[in-house]
Motif scaffolding. Structure first.
Motif, short mmCIF file in Angstrom:
data_model
loop_
_atom_site.label_atom_id
_atom_site.label_comp_id
_atom_site.label_asym_id
_atom_site.label_seq_id
_atom_site.Cartn_x
_atom_site.Cartn_y
_atom_site.Cartn_z
N VAL A 1 0.50 -1.04 -0.95
CA VAL A 1 0.37 0.17 -0.29
C VAL A 1 0.68 1.70 -0.37
CG1 VAL A 1 -1.89 0.95 0.83
CG2 VAL A 1 -1.30 -1.02 1.19
N ILE A 2 1.96 0.71 1.12
CA ILE A 2 2.71 2.59 1.00
C ILE A 2 3.76 2.62 -0.13
CG2 ILE A 2 4.16 1.80 2.30
CD1 ILE A 2 4.44 3.97 3.83
N ASN A 3 3.83 1.47 -0.76
CA ASN A 3 4.43 1.98 -1.97
C ASN A 3 4.08 1.79 -3.06
OD1 ASN A 3 4.52 -1.08 -2.84
ND2 ASN A 3 6.58 -1.77 -2.43
N SER A 4 2.86 2.32 -3.01
CA SER A 4 1.78 2.00 -4.76
C SER A 4 2.25 3.58 -5.23
CB SER A 4 0.91 1.42 -4.12
OG SER A 4 0.06 2.79 -3.59
N GLY A 5 2.64 4.21 -4.93
CA GLY A 5 3.06 5.21 -5.42
C GLY A 5 3.81 5.26 -7.51
N GLY A 6 4.74 4.33 -7.35
CA GLY A 6 5.09 4.15 -8.59
C GLY A 6 3.89 3.71 -9.33
N VAL A 7 2.87 2.75 -9.01
CA VAL A 7 1.91 2.60 -9.92
C VAL A 7 0.92 2.59 -10.20
CG1 VAL A 7 0.78 1.06 -8.36
CG2 VAL A 7 1.05 -0.56 -10.39
N ILE A 8 0.61 3.96 -8.88
CA ILE A 8 -0.27 4.58 -9.74
C ILE A 8 0.05 5.81 -10.58
CG2 ILE A 8 -1.78 6.89 -8.18
CD1 ILE A 8 -1.39 4.71 -5.68
N ASN A 9 0.94 6.21 -10.75
CA ASN A 9 1.28 7.67 -11.69
C ASN A 9 1.69 6.72 -13.30
OD1 ASN A 9 2.84 10.14 -11.60
ND2 ASN A 9 4.57 8.82 -12.15
N VAL A 10 2.27 5.61 -12.86
CA VAL A 10 2.12 4.88 -14.60
C VAL A 10 1.60 4.56 -15.03
CG1 VAL A 10 4.73 4.14 -14.20
CG2 VAL A 10 2.64 1.87 -13.95
N ALA A 11 0.51 4.37 -14.39
CA ALA A 11 -1.48 3.81 -15.09
C ALA A 11 -2.44 4.91 -15.38
CB ALA A 11 -2.01 3.38 -13.47
N ASP A 12 -1.65 6.15 -14.79
CA ASP A 12 -2.02 7.55 -15.13
C ASP A 12 -2.38 7.42 -16.49
OD1 ASP A 12 -4.17 9.99 -13.72
OD2 ASP A 12 -2.55 10.71 -15.48
N GLU A 13 -0.91 7.07 -17.23
CA GLU A 13 -1.04 7.16 -18.62
C GLU A 13 -1.38 6.39 -18.97
OE1 GLU A 13 2.73 5.68 -19.80
OE2 GLU A 13 3.58 6.70 -18.96
N LEU A 14 -2.14 5.38 -18.16
CA LEU A 14 -3.80 4.86 -19.42
C LEU A 14 -4.68 5.48 -19.47
CD1 LEU A 14 -3.25 1.87 -17.54
CD2 LEU A 14 -1.74 1.47 -19.86
N ILE A 15 -5.16 6.52 -19.25
CA ILE A 15 -6.22 7.78 -19.28
C ILE A 15 -5.69 8.78 -19.87
CG2 ILE A 15 -7.35 6.39 -18.24
CD1 ILE A 15 -6.77 8.25 -16.18
N GLY A 16 -3.92 9.09 -20.28
CA GLY A 16 -3.26 10.27 -21.09
C GLY A 16 -3.10 11.14 -19.88
N TYR A 17 -1.68 10.70 -19.71
CA TYR A 17 -0.69 10.94 -18.04
C TYR A 17 -1.01 12.59 -18.25
CZ TYR A 17 2.53 11.69 -14.24
OH TYR A 17 3.37 12.12 -13.48
N ASN A 18 -1.66 13.28 -16.69
CA ASN A 18 -1.78 14.22 -16.02
C ASN A 18 -0.54 14.44 -14.76
OD1 ASN A 18 -3.12 16.01 -14.40
ND2 ASN A 18 -4.67 16.67 -16.02
N GLU A 19 0.12 14.79 -14.54
CA GLU A 19 1.28 14.62 -13.50
C GLU A 19 -0.04 15.54 -12.44
OE1 GLU A 19 4.31 17.71 -13.28
OE2 GLU A 19 5.10 15.65 -12.37
N ALA A 20 -0.90 16.25 -12.54
CA ALA A 20 -1.20 17.00 -11.12
C ALA A 20 -2.36 15.85 -10.55
CB ALA A 20 -1.46 18.12 -11.90
N ARG A 21 -3.09 15.21 -11.40
CA ARG A 21 -3.89 14.06 -11.13
C ARG A 21 -3.20 12.84 -9.96
NH1 ARG A 21 -7.36 12.12 -16.00
NH2 ARG A 21 -5.19 11.72 -16.37
N ALA A 22 -2.13 12.45 -11.53
CA ALA A 22 -1.67 11.57 -10.84
C ALA A 22 -0.50 11.93 -8.76
CB ALA A 22 -0.17 10.78 -11.78
N LEU A 23 -0.36 12.78 -9.00
CA LEU A 23 0.19 13.42 -7.84
C LEU A 23 -0.80 13.23 -6.89
CD1 LEU A 23 2.93 15.50 -8.30
CD2 LEU A 23 3.31 13.09 -8.49
#
Ligand SMILES: NC(=O)c1ccc[n+]([C@@H]2O[C@H](COP(=O)([O-])OP(=O)(O)OC[C@H]3O[C@@H](n4cnc5c(N)ncnc54)[C@H](O)[C@@H]3O)[C@@H](O)[C@H]2O)c1
Ligand SMILES: CC(C)C[C@H](N)C(=O)O
Length: 363
Positions: A285-307
């Motif tokens: 759970v605590i180390n899921s930041g990386g996958v949350i971030n790359v997963a955002d690419e699948l809907i068109g990466y938006n950095e603010a939304r991902a962070l």
């Protein structure tokens, strides 16, 4: 290992062996569960002692991604690739292109990204052959190396764990023992230093230790001394299985919160932390930041939304502690419960019939 028995016992869907003679690719793709969506998980390159070890690792890591993605609230299942080989000496461009073609052949059931031993450059090579890859560096809507964002998630999750343990989420003047100061932990140390924490660091790489000493005024200790430090928080950011029979009696901390996958050697070690009143932020759970971030690419990466979603790890960790107290179970079990309940609920919702091109009434 009896493969099908293992797959049956742990609810796996698919195991794929990929071989390419020209490039020397030997890879295993494991897909654990796609109830929530296509399986997303990184590609690890490692020198496995045997082919069986590689298959076992792929299977174990793929299941971990199912839980990680589910607890993170992603509409993605769990999978993982392992490539057998030394990332320092055995890489070539064709190897990753060949892997990309095998991933393309899975037609979207599995999407890859970076993991231990692979880089953005490798993902870019895979991307030449398939769009089912994230963490790429080139082009619009891509997110690149996930490590710095994983570090942000660890920092937020550590603050939530501090709130649980100390009643206040400030890390100012807290002493934090960091095991491994590699890609994730160096950025984590930047956040911690910025907030006024005191850092104790160790690494088998002396240059990495020296860098942290110089940048953050960290105190360096030997690798086997890190567990027994007089610290408030232990952050395992190197290896798995470091919470075990040998290390638990040495711990003087009130919190364990770090980036390493599979920190508990066995589930019973999570029970022991719980009994000792040590607050454990579940690793996946605590180390899921990386996958949350790359997963955002699948809907068109938006950095603010991902962070923003990554910062939500703070609330997810608090939610897990609340489930732990409500149900009287250790935090690692509470995390599993959160993930499993979500998969079961979504799975039930998606079990109603929908017509598709292969169904009996498609014509
Ligand atoms: N990079 C990510 O986005 C990400 C995401 C989720 C989980 N993780 C996990 O976090 C951990 C760290 O990942 P990373 O990308 O920073 O890897 P990394 O290889 O950059 O850093 C790991 C560091 O640990 C050190 N190390 C290895 N064995 C050690 C030991 N016995 N004692 C002390 N130090 C030791 C290495 O020398 C290295 O500096 C790994 O377990 C990884 O699986 C990483
Ligand atoms: C998809 C990747 C960013 C996964 C990452 N290596 C992890 O273990 O979470």
């Amino acid at each position: 290992m009896e493969l099908f028995t293992y797959m049956e016992d742990h609810d796996y869907e698919q195991l794929v062996l990929c071989y390419d003679k020209t490039s020397g690719l030997k890879a295993v793709i494991a897909i654990h569960d796609t109830t929530l969506g296509p399986a997303l998980g990184g590609a690890r390159m490692w020198t496995y002692a045997s082919e069986e070890d590689a298959i076992e690792d792929a299977l174990r890591l793929a299941k971990g991604m199912t839980y990680k993605n589910a607890a993170a609230g992603l509409n993605l299942g769990g999978g993982k690739t392992v490539i057998i080989g030394d990332p320092k000496t055995d890489k070539n461009d064709e190897l990753f292109r060949a892997l990309g073609r095998y991933i393309e052949g899975l037609n979207g059931r599995y999407i890859t990204a970076e993991d231990v031993g692979t880089t953005e450059y490798d993902m870019d090579l895979i991307h030449l052959e398939t769009n089912f890859v994230t963490g790429i560096s080139s082009g619009e809507g891509t997110s690149g190396n996930p490590s710095p964002v994983t570090a942000l998630g660890i920092y937020k999750g550590m603050k939530a764990a501090a709130k649980e343990a100390f009643g206040d989420d400030s890390l100012k003047d807290k002493t934090i023992a960091v095991q491994g100061v590699g890609n994730v932990a160096y950025t984590l140390c930047e956040y911690l230093h910025e907030e006024g924490a005191k850092l104790i660091v160790t690494d088998i790489n002396k240059a990495a230790v020296q860098r942290a000493v110089e940048a953050f005024g960290a105190t360096a200790v030997e690798t086997d001394e890190i567990y027994s430090q007089e610290a408030d928080i232990f952050a395992p950011c190197a290896l798995g299985a470091v919470i075990n029979d040998e290390t638990i009696p040495q711990l003087k901390v009130k919190v364990v919160a770090g980036s390493a996958n599979n920190q508990l050697k066995e589930p019973e070690h999570g029970n022991r932390l719980h009994e000792m009143g040590i607050v454990y932020a579940p690793d996946y759970v605590i180390n899921s930041g990386g996958v949350i971030n790359v997963a955002d690419e699948l809907i068109g990466y938006n950095e603010a939304r991902a962070l923003k979603r990554v910062e939500g790890i703070y609330d997810t960790i608090l939610k897990i502690f609340a489930i732990s107290k409500r149900d009287g179970i250790p935090s690692y079990q509470a995390a599993d419960r959160l993930a499993e309940e979500r998969i079961a609920r979504v799975g039930a919702t998606r079990s109603t019939f929908l017509r598709n091109e292969k169904s009996i009434i498609s014509k």
